[in-house]
Structure formats: structure tokens, C-alpha cells
Motif scaffolding. Sequence first.
Motif, PDB file in Angstrom:
ATOM      1  N   CYS A  22      13.329  84.852 -12.852  1.00  0.00           N
ATOM      2  CA  CYS A  22      11.986  84.628 -12.662  1.00  0.00           C
ATOM      3  C   CYS A  22      11.152  85.735 -12.456  1.00  0.00           C
ATOM      4  CB  CYS A  22      11.949  83.677 -11.515  1.00  0.00           C
ATOM      5  SG  CYS A  22      12.305  84.396  -9.930  1.00  0.00           S
ATOM      6  N   GLU A  23       9.794  85.526 -13.019  1.00  0.00           N
ATOM      7  CA  GLU A  23       8.873  86.629 -13.122  1.00  0.00           C
ATOM      8  C   GLU A  23       9.194  87.915 -13.711  1.00  0.00           C
ATOM      9  OE1 GLU A  23       6.583  86.181  -9.653  1.00  0.00           O
ATOM     10  OE2 GLU A  23       5.818  84.518 -10.456  1.00  0.00           O
ATOM     11  N   THR A  50      20.272  78.292 -17.487  1.00  0.00           N
ATOM     12  CA  THR A  50      20.537  76.890 -17.455  1.00  0.00           C
ATOM     13  C   THR A  50      19.951  76.398 -15.892  1.00  0.00           C
ATOM     14  OG1 THR A  50      22.684  77.518 -16.574  1.00  0.00           O
ATOM     15  CG2 THR A  50      22.504  76.613 -19.089  1.00  0.00           C
ATOM     16  N   LYS A  51      19.456  77.266 -15.228  1.00  0.00           N
ATOM     17  CA  LYS A  51      18.859  76.910 -14.135  1.00  0.00           C
ATOM     18  C   LYS A  51      19.814  76.324 -13.073  1.00  0.00           C
ATOM     19  CE  LYS A  51      13.930  76.582 -15.251  1.00  0.00           C
ATOM     20  NZ  LYS A  51      14.047  77.212 -16.770  1.00  0.00           N
ATOM     21  N   ARG A  57      21.629  82.957 -24.559  1.00  0.00           N
ATOM     22  CA  ARG A  57      20.553  82.107 -25.298  1.00  0.00           C
ATOM     23  C   ARG A  57      20.571  80.577 -25.204  1.00  0.00           C
ATOM     24  NH1 ARG A  57      18.567  80.892 -29.681  1.00  0.00           N
ATOM     25  NH2 ARG A  57      16.208  81.463 -29.924  1.00  0.00           N
ATOM     26  N   SER A  58      21.449  80.285 -24.101  1.00  0.00           N
ATOM     27  CA  SER A  58      21.825  78.734 -24.384  1.00  0.00           C
ATOM     28  C   SER A  58      20.630  77.831 -24.210  1.00  0.00           C
ATOM     29  CB  SER A  58      22.738  78.498 -23.354  1.00  0.00           C
ATOM     30  OG  SER A  58      22.608  78.850 -21.985  1.00  0.00           O
ATOM     31  N   ILE A  59      19.656  78.059 -23.444  1.00  0.00           N
ATOM     32  CA  ILE A  59      18.910  76.881 -23.041  1.00  0.00           C
ATOM     33  C   ILE A  59      17.770  76.744 -24.112  1.00  0.00           C
ATOM     34  CG2 ILE A  59      17.244  78.162 -21.580  1.00  0.00           C
ATOM     35  CD1 ILE A  59      17.555  75.893 -19.651  1.00  0.00           C
ATOM     36  N   ARG A  60      17.799  77.692 -24.922  1.00  0.00           N
ATOM     37  CA  ARG A  60      16.828  77.442 -25.847  1.00  0.00           C
ATOM     38  C   ARG A  60      16.947  77.334 -27.502  1.00  0.00           C
ATOM     39  NH1 ARG A  60      14.122  81.662 -26.488  1.00  0.00           N
ATOM     40  NH2 ARG A  60      15.572  83.155 -25.195  1.00  0.00           N
ATOM     41  N   ASP A  84      27.507  85.836 -17.228  1.00  0.00           N
ATOM     42  CA  ASP A  84      27.343  84.541 -16.119  1.00  0.00           C
ATOM     43  C   ASP A  84      25.963  84.461 -15.499  1.00  0.00           C
ATOM     44  OD1 ASP A  84      30.009  84.219 -16.503  1.00  0.00           O
ATOM     45  OD2 ASP A  84      30.879  85.224 -14.757  1.00  0.00           O
ATOM     46  N   VAL A  85      25.667  85.491 -15.125  1.00  0.00           N
ATOM     47  CA  VAL A  85      24.251  85.531 -14.412  1.00  0.00           C
ATOM     48  C   VAL A  85      23.203  85.096 -15.322  1.00  0.00           C
ATOM     49  CG1 VAL A  85      22.357  87.007 -13.532  1.00  0.00           C
ATOM     50  CG2 VAL A  85      24.672  87.319 -12.601  1.00  0.00           C
ATOM     51  N   ILE A  86      23.019  85.597 -16.632  1.00  0.00           N
ATOM     52  CA  ILE A  86      21.957  84.994 -17.478  1.00  0.00           C
ATOM     53  C   ILE A  86      22.146  83.550 -17.786  1.00  0.00           C
ATOM     54  CG2 ILE A  86      20.957  85.634 -19.826  1.00  0.00           C
ATOM     55  CD1 ILE A  86      21.624  88.420 -19.574  1.00  0.00           C
TER      56      ILE A  86
END
Length: 813
Positions: free
Chosen positions: A392-393, A370-371, A423-426, A363-365
Motif C-alpha cells: 500500500c502507498e 490478492t489482498k 501479477r495474479s490479481i490483474r 508469497d508477499v507480493i
Amino acid sequence: MDGQSGKTMQSLPDTLSSLKGFNKYLTPGWIESVSHILKELTPTKPHKVMEEDTQNVFECHDTELDIKVAKIQDEMVSLGAQLKQKTLQKRESLNNYLDLKGSIRVFCRMRPFNHEESYSSRTMFTLDESNVFLKVAETKTKQYKFDKVFDPCSTQGDVFSEVEPVIKSAIDGYNVCIFAYGQTGSGKTFTMEGKPKDLGVIPRGIQVLFDRASESNSRFQLTFSMLEIYMGNLRDLLVPGSKTNGLKNVPSLSIKTDPDGGIEIENLVAVTVNNFQEVKRLYGLGTRLRSTASTMANSTSSRSHCLIRISLTSFDAPERKKARNKIWMIDLGGSERLVKTKATGKRLKEGKAINLSLSALGDVIDALQTKKPHVPYRNSKLTQVLRDSLGCESKTLMLVHIRPNENDLCETVCTLGFATRVRSIRLESEESPEVKTRKEDFLKELEQTVSNLEQECDNIRREIKKLEDTVEHLRGPQTSASTNFATSHPSTQELKIDMSKNVRSLKNHREVPRGLPRFMKPTAASQHRIGLNNNVPSINRMKPPMPPKRRPSSVYAESVRFPVNAVTWQSECSSECSISMTSDMNWTPSILDGTECSQDASEYEIKQVIFSEHEKPSQGQVISFKEWQLTESENMQNKTEERSIIDIDNWIHQQILQSAGTCQSKRVLTVPHVTEEETFNIPSPIKIEGTKGCKQAQDEKSELTLQPPPLDAKDIKRPKAVNHFTTAELCSPPSREHCSTNETKKHMNENLAYQGRSRRSLQENLDGCMLKLPESELNTYPEIRPQEEEHSIGNVVYHWRMCFGNDLFGDKR
Ligand SMILES: Nc1ncnc2c1ncn2[C@@H]1O[C@H](COP(=O)(O)OP(=O)(O)OP(=O)(O)O)[C@@H](O)[C@H]1O
């Protein structure tokens, strides 16, 4: 004196003069001894004349030498500046490279068939460089994309070469998190830990960290911590008592957040490590205490998440992203379908806990990728601990593991589904082939740039080293040492001493730790130019003015406990029931499964760090870079002071002490140096400095200077073939009479800030602090069956146990 000697004497000053031409080879020591000889002998020339001549040589020697050395030092300063610039460029390029690849990356590794599987099994998967294809029907395949796929033939080296850039970015000051995820028995531990002759990511990564730190022109302090998250509880794997009920008062681990969002685990032992061997020994100790059990899927299945943390601190590397950062290497518990494992009782509970926390991690990742505005960190202990190292960072790498055979298809599909979500967003399908090619070209370019810059940095370092040697040659070892241009990395031992000195000197003298790399300090020539007093040692000249030290931090932790309804909690959070139990919980046999099980799940503890108003940075406040640097340095000092650096010969003594006193601070310890054959000497007194929030401080007699019991050294001869700490090391009992209060009285006021903790006398605690491995554990590991000895001090009988263990990262000795 005969004529011959007179002649010799006459010619001596001439000889000295003639040596002027060679003065670069003359050391002051040599000249001094020559002039001493001259004085001893009857002079044919008046003393004065001879002394003048000698003096001339000295002067000439000094002047020319100084000019030469000054030149070299100037050159070194300029090289130092170049090195710093190149290092910065390299950091940026590496960071761009990693960002382009994705700050959260997912690799997939399929293990080969094992002996049982190989005869009867077949696979439904085909792999290429970055895809796993699942054959769902004769003509239909399902595709799963990854940043990299490792087939069953890939080696540990292949995997590590892809992981290495992420580990390197830890040296650049980024927080890093590397996970091994997968079904039970899919090869997570194999990838992370490896085999004796086939080391995995953890040992290789740690070696790289040490190598990089030693190559660097900055000073690093590395500390090692190891913990597990077992059924939603944190357990320090470097504190043997935290697993058993042998030590009733092992301090609880709780998660604290600092104002910058940094996460710290209160009471987690952090041992200062100087080399790979020390880490290996600690890792061995920690692994032995890890919860594993035989399941239907794996005979040595990990029943918890095992987390290894290396914290890196460097005070003199402004080019790093952060002065203090950490790298987590995590062997997650096996994701498993409980139906398949047919687990019951305790194994079932363990499985559920693992699955819930894995789901929370997903869930966290997913939220980070997905920001999403809300990232559900609080849903599990695992994500709470990793809060500042995910997203972030920071750099995150997930190594997803799958089994090759058809029988595990369901689990494999679940695993691949999880990975896809992470890995959803990419999903690269969104990228056009053109963009893809451009990106790949750019990645290659960046990779080349990083490698070139690394090469250039190495060359500069070599040049600086050469110049340093020249200075040493010119000035002789004593004088060149005082030039303070040692660009080679100091031994970590040196650093350790230095850093602990720093902490102490900060406490006592309020000095600033050296803020500049040594080669950045002014040369003799530049000192002349800026008119610094030559009598002041150069090391003191460049120290920036020390800003007034803040009064002891007003940070305190408020501990609020209230009963919660586990059912409500679970329904509120889609994930793991994040119930915090203190580690001094009793591990009592459960009626259901006959094994140890935690109690007191009805208490939910919130720990929140509270800062007084004046410490919060005011919104929109603008400060100059210089001020910022000073403030940063000051902050770091304050933070360092909050840490307790403990100077001990046998850090395990500390466990007993801590267990007795329930120290509430972070602990940074040093690893004892014990060689294979050596007699285990009676340890020297333990000195604990500034343990913030120690309970001992609340007790009346609690000076934290311990001495070992007056035992005969022959009684505690170290057994041969021991690679881990022997239990003798673990069980060295403290002597009560040496516990008094001086050191900790200073911290009394700070302790008042801690709320709701019961007072307990040190005496009472010492009486109860027997350190034993539980019988159940000893039966599980007959090879570590200890030899037990008893020693008594006063009314208290201490048990000493010696045991034998295997080498974890490899070679059995
Ligand atoms: N790439 C590989 N090459 C050879 N053997 C492997 C590989 N991966 C795993 N194995 C073997 O498979 C077995 C199971 O692996 P391992 O214990 O690492 O699984 P795991 O995922 O950590 O399981 P668990 O979650 O139960 O701890 C071990 O005997 C290991 O040596």
C-alpha cells in the motif's frame, strides 16, 4: 581648485538630480561612492544642501525601487502558489496513472542470444507488446501476460522510459521498489547496472532523481546506502570490514520498525550524496564488495541480493506524500534450479538461500495482490527490509528476465510462473474489451495531463527565475540575495550544509528548519502590510512558533536472543530460514568447500522497537491540519536528531571508528571530494555529532573527535587512475589520543536503553581495527592488488593499502 573643477562640482548635484530618472539603474553602492566624492571635494554649495540632494536621490531611489521590487515579489509569491498547486495536481495525476497501471507492475525482458548460444540455440518463444507465448506443442501455445514485454532488441532506453514514471513518484514522496528478477545469466545486472556506454536503470534512475530534485522548488537531501542479503544476512556494502574478518566489530545491521510502520536498518551507512559522480564512486565501492562467483551458468554470478537505497528527505515540500521516503533498486540473486547448476558446497547453500528468499518475496507480493489478511513479511530478511516499500502507498516494479534459448526452458517456465503469480490479481482476461479500451484512453489522457503539468511547472519556474534575476538587477547582488527568493534549487552541497546545520542548530538552539519554500515567504510589501518589523531579517519572520521540543525520544530497541532449532523454523515458515546473525560473525573457512562461511546460525534475534505509552497516538484523536503540520515538523526534527549527521572529510575514517565503537545508530555521512590527480590531503578532524546509542558513550574515554595520524602528506599520495576510494582512503587510521568523550557523554542516558550489549573499551577496539581486504579477495582481483604501507602510532601498527579499481557505471579512467 580651478574654475573648471568648481564648475564640475557645481553641476554634480544637478547631475545627481538628473540621474533620478535612471534610478532603477543606480545601485546604493554607486550612490554612496558619488556622495563620498562630493564630500571629499570643496563644495561650492554648502555641504548640507548637497547632502540633502543626495539624500533625495537615495530616498527616491529607495522608495521607487522598493515598490517595484515589492511588486515583483508579490508576483513571485503568486507564481509560487501556482507552482505548488500544479505540482500537487501533477503528483495526483501521476499517482492515478501509476495506480491505474497497477501499483505492483511486472515487466518482462528477454535478452538476446549470447555468443555461445547463438550457433546452437533456438527459441520457443514469441513476444508481443505485453505477452510472451510459449509453444508447448505444434498447435498449442501458452500465454503469459505482463504489463510490458521487452524483446531482445529493446534498448536500455526503452526499458528506462517505462521505469521512469515510477522513479519520478519517489520525488513525490512515495516509497518505490524496483526489482530485477530472473534466472542466473538472464540479464538482471545488465538491466539494472548496464554497461559503461549503455547505462542501466540504477544510474539512469539516480540521474533522474538528481535532475528532478534540482528542478524542484524544494530542498532535498539524498542519501545512498548499499547492502546485500547474503545467505539470509544483511551486509553493509559500504563497510568493507563487514565481509571479512579483518574488522571483528563491524556493527550488526538489524531491522527496526517505527510506529508508522516505517522500516529502518539500524547501523546501515547512509552517505549524503550531492551528485551522480558521488553515487558512482560509492556504487563502485559497494559492487567490489558484493558476493559474486563463477557458476556453471554465469562467470560473474551474483550470489546475493544487492539492494541500493536512496533516501529522500525534504522539509519544505508539503505537497509530497511523505517528507522522508526511499527508493530501492534491487538486483536479486539468480533464481536457479540447483539440479541444473550442479552446485555443491557453498554454491549450493547460496543457491538455496536465494531461492528461499525469492519464494518468500513471491508469497508477499501474492498476498498483497490478492489482498490477503496476512502478509508473510517475516519469512525472509529481504521482505522484512522491504516491508514499507511493498504494497500500500508504495510503487513496486518487477523486471522479470528470461533467457531466449530452448535449453533454459525449465527455468524460463519457472520464472514466467513466478511472474504470473506476482501479477495474479490483474489478469486482464477479467476485463472486457470495452473496459480495456476505456482504461487505455484514460491512461493516455492522464499521461498527457502529467506531461502538460510538467511543462507548466517548468514554465512557472522559468518565470520565477526571470523575476528573481530582475530583482537582482534592480537591487544589486547583495541586496537581492537578502530578499531570499532563490527559487532555483540550491546546490545539494548547500543543502547538505544547511541540513547538517539544521540538525546541529536543532540540537543547540532548538530552531525550526525553514518550513516554507523560500518564494512563499512574505514580500517586502506584504511585510509592511502585516506590520512586521523591518529591522528583523525576513528569513526569521516567517518561522512558525517552535513547539516545545520533546525530550529525547524514548524509543529503544530491545534485543532478545534465544536459540532456535533451524529445522523447526524452516518447517514453520515456508520460506527462507530467517535467522539473523550479527555482522560481527566470524567468516571462517569451511571444511566443506574451502571458502568463507558464516557461523553461529543457531541464534535467532528479534529486534523490536518499543515506544513508551505517551508517544503512541491515541486512537481516534482528531487534530487540526495546522497542528498536524506542526506535529509532523516536530516529529521530523526529532527523527533527524536521532540520525547522526557526521561531518567528515573522509567518511571511511568513520568505518574504523564505528568498528571500534560499535555504534548502534543510523549513520549519515558525506562523501569526500577527491579529484583524480589531487594529492590525498591528510584529512581534517572527524567530528561526530549525536550518535544515538553509541557504545563509545559507555566507555570512559570516548570523545568522538578523530584526527588523522601525523603522517607526511607525501606518504599518502593518491594513485592516479583511481575512480573508487583507494584503500588509503579506507584505511586512514584514527589517532587514539584524539578520542575522548565530550560529544557522546550527552547520549549516555539513551544508551542505557539498549539492552544486552557488551561493553568494550575503545582502546581495545582501536587496536583491533585493522582494515584489510582478505587475501582471497585480492587474489580474485589482481588489478586491485594494493600497495601496502605501514605506519605506527604508539604500539599500534596501521596498514595502509592503495588499490586501483574500475569505474562501475562506465568509463574506465
Ligand atoms: N539485453 C541484453 N543485451 C545484451 N547483452 C545482455 C543483455 N542482457 C544480458 N546480457 C549479457 O548477458 C550476460 C549475463 O547477464 P547478467 O550478468 O546481467 O546476468 P544476471 O541475470 O545478472 O546473472 P546473475 O544472476 O548470475 O548475476 C552478460 O554478459 C550481459 O552483458
